[in-house]
Design an enzyme around this catalytic site. Structure first.
Site, mmCIF file in Angstrom:
data_model
loop_
_atom_site.group_PDB
_atom_site.id
_atom_site.type_symbol
_atom_site.label_atom_id
_atom_site.label_comp_id
_atom_site.label_asym_id
_atom_site.label_seq_id
_atom_site.Cartn_x
_atom_site.Cartn_y
_atom_site.Cartn_z
ATOM 1 N N LYS A 177 44.114 48.740 32.985
ATOM 2 C CA LYS A 177 43.674 49.765 33.916
ATOM 3 C C LYS A 177 44.463 49.616 35.211
ATOM 4 O O LYS A 177 44.298 48.666 35.954
ATOM 5 C CB LYS A 177 42.158 49.632 34.175
ATOM 6 C CG LYS A 177 41.522 50.858 34.835
ATOM 7 C CD LYS A 177 41.608 50.809 36.333
ATOM 8 C CE LYS A 177 40.964 52.023 36.982
ATOM 9 N NZ LYS A 177 41.215 52.090 38.437
ATOM 10 N N GLU A 252 40.695 37.259 40.340
ATOM 11 C CA GLU A 252 41.682 36.862 41.348
ATOM 12 C C GLU A 252 41.506 37.833 42.503
ATOM 13 O O GLU A 252 41.871 39.006 42.401
ATOM 14 C CB GLU A 252 43.097 36.917 40.761
ATOM 15 C CG GLU A 252 44.130 36.194 41.601
ATOM 16 C CD GLU A 252 44.743 37.086 42.662
ATOM 17 O OE1 GLU A 252 44.352 36.938 43.847
ATOM 18 O OE2 GLU A 252 45.593 37.926 42.327
ATOM 19 N N LEU A 253 40.932 37.337 43.591
ATOM 20 C CA LEU A 253 40.497 38.210 44.671
ATOM 21 C C LEU A 253 41.337 37.972 45.927
ATOM 22 O O LEU A 253 42.390 37.361 45.882
ATOM 23 C CB LEU A 253 39.011 37.979 44.936
ATOM 24 C CG LEU A 253 38.118 38.009 43.675
ATOM 25 C CD1 LEU A 253 36.665 37.748 44.036
ATOM 26 C CD2 LEU A 253 38.266 39.318 42.924
#
Length: 491
Positions: A177, A252-253
């Site tokens: 996405k 994973e921010l």
């Protein structure tokens, strides 16, 4: 000139969205629409996941040897390198990132696919020294299943490679996405997936908004694993959604990464590290070193060195080779920075240079240096995602470490010192998944990438990442000719 239009890539075919919705993408350097793309509806998400499930179980992918999967990844890597300049130009037009970086990054991620191509036939099980002499027991690693990979608009090729490489090497199938902001390079990348010869459905590439695309994808009962890169607030929704399908999830921010500069550091190197950490990629990086913690005796000298170096930095058209800093991807980022800077100056911060948008078309923000009045200064707390550097003095090593760790995030960190003992001592105490010493913003397929706390969990890249896309199966084989004993007693 006719604007390009991008379709969705589902089950090996290009298609419009089921509900016919489209969105326009603006060129951040001009503010003008330049392309349109189809938006996925829930029906399209269903189709993509159904195709991934079929492909997972179809002989063309299921029975392909691990070595053969590796060869497909090698071919994909070659195609990425061949078309890196073209993909980079499209990414720059769509996101505003520098062509110098998008093209080189696209080429470099080929090494990520080669790394995992080489590991594809190194996924091994083990024979267990079991405590029952009539049993032969061994483990195998099998693909975890259908993967939902969600990437943001910044560093798209890199962030896709860290997910797609190990997933495909492990034998999974993937629904990728792309962000609804600047998705064009991901849809161009889908053409290379097709050209490399992956069976239909092994990789589908879709994009669209949260309600019609991201939420149905992360909620879907046939998704076995979610690999997400993005912001903490969206990640909370992803985690809640994964409770519905029990998908294994890695996050994973973002972060507010500290860069600690001690008074024995090389000033040129430290200034370059701070510039790389704050103005590289126009500050639009999850590992941006946006909290510069500087030993008080060298604060003025280091700030002056940064100012000196920035006189040669050019802000301009991201397609031009002489440009160092381009526009921000969205005007919303510019507005956030303006608001944050205003609050910071009210708190006593001093803007040494920059501090305002540039008077030109596009989403341009002047590179900005903020000297903070205290640890509560707003620019030290808000993830700026723009070219804003904040400096705060410290007096002792213990104070520096405490300031560095006083954050809910923990992705990147940096230490500049010529004292090797201090480098080891300080880096070991920083609560961050990555620590760069006397450098900043370096990556490799060999090195794990990920954070602590609200910067997420799980690791991408490195050997261990491929194992995260597998499940361990334990097989017991009775080697005795004797019939099974008492069925009511566990062996």
């Amino acid at each position: 000139m006719t604007q390009p239009h991008y379709q969705l890539f589902i089950d090996g075919a290009w298609t419009e969205g089921a509900q016919g919705q489209t969105m326009a993408s603006e060129n951040p350097a001009t503010g003008e629409p330049w392309a349109t793309f189809a938006c996925a509806a829930p029906e399209d998400v269903d189709r993509a996941i159904a195709a991934a499930r079929r492909a997972l179980d179809a002989p063309a992918w299921r029975d392909m040897t691990q070595t053969a999967r590796g060869k497909l990844l090698y071919k994909l890597a070659d195609l990425i390198e061949e078309y890196a300049q073209e993909i980079g130009r499209i990414e720059t037009t769509d996101s505003g990132k520098l062509l110098a970086e998008t093209a080189s990054q696209s080429a470099y991620v080929g090494d990520y696919y080669r790394y995992y191509a080489g590991l594809a036939d190194k996924i091994e099980g083990a024979v267990l020294p079991i405590d029952k002499p009539d049993m032969h027991v061994f483990t195998t690693r099998q693909p975890i299943g259908v993967v939902a990979a969600i990437v943001p608009w910044n560093a798209q090729m890199f962030l896709t490679a860290t997910k797609l490489g190990p997933a495909l090497a492990a034998g999974c199938t993937v629904v990728l996405k792309a962000s609804e902001i600047a998705p064009a390079p991901m849809l161009e990348f889908a053409k290379l997936i097709e050209a490399a010869g992956f069976p239909p459905g092994v990789v589908s590439v879709i994009t669209g908004d949260a309600e019609n695309c991201a939420i149905p994808l992360t909620l879907h009962p046939d998704v076995d694993r979610i690999a997400f890169t993005g912001g903490p607030e969206t990640a909370r929704h992803v985690v809640r959604n994964s409770a519905e399908n029990f998908a294994v999830t890695t996050l994973e921010l973002g972060g507010k990464s500290p860069i600690l500069v001690f008074d024995d550091a090389d000033l040129d190197g430290a200034a370059n590290g701070l510039i790389a950490g704050n103005f590289g990629a126009s500050g639009q990086s999850c590992v941006a070193g946006s909290r510069g913690l500087i030993h008080r005796p060298i604060l003025d000298a280091l700030a002056a060195k940064i100012e000196e170096k920035m006189t040669d930095v050019r802000v301009g058209d991201p397609l031009e080779a002489t440009t160092h800093i381009g526009p921000l991807c969205t005007n919303a980022q510019v507005e956030t920075i303006k608001t944050t800077l205003a609050k910071s100056t009210e708190q006593g911060a001093t803007i040494r240079f920059g501090g305002a948008p540039l008077d030109r078309p596009g989403n341009y923000m002047a590179p900005t240096l903020v000297e903070c009045a205290g640890a509560e200064t707003e620019t030290l707390k808000v993830e700026m995602f723009g070219p804003v550097m904040s400096l705060l003095p410290f007096d002792t090593e213990e104070e520096a470490i405490a300031l560095a760790n006083a954050t809910p995030f923990g992705l990147g960190s940096g230490v500049f010192t010529q004292n090797v003992a201090r480098a080891h001592r300080v880096s070991s105490r920083l609560k961050a998944g990555i620590c760069w010493v006397n450098t900043y913003r370096a990556v490799s397929p060999i090195a794990p990438f990920g954070g602590f706390n609200q910067s997420g969990y799980g690791r991408e890249a490195g050997v261990e990442a491929i194992l995260d896309y597998t499940r361990t199966k334990t097989t017991w084989i009775n080697t005795s000719d004797a019939p099974m004993a008492n069925p009511f007693v566990m062996r």
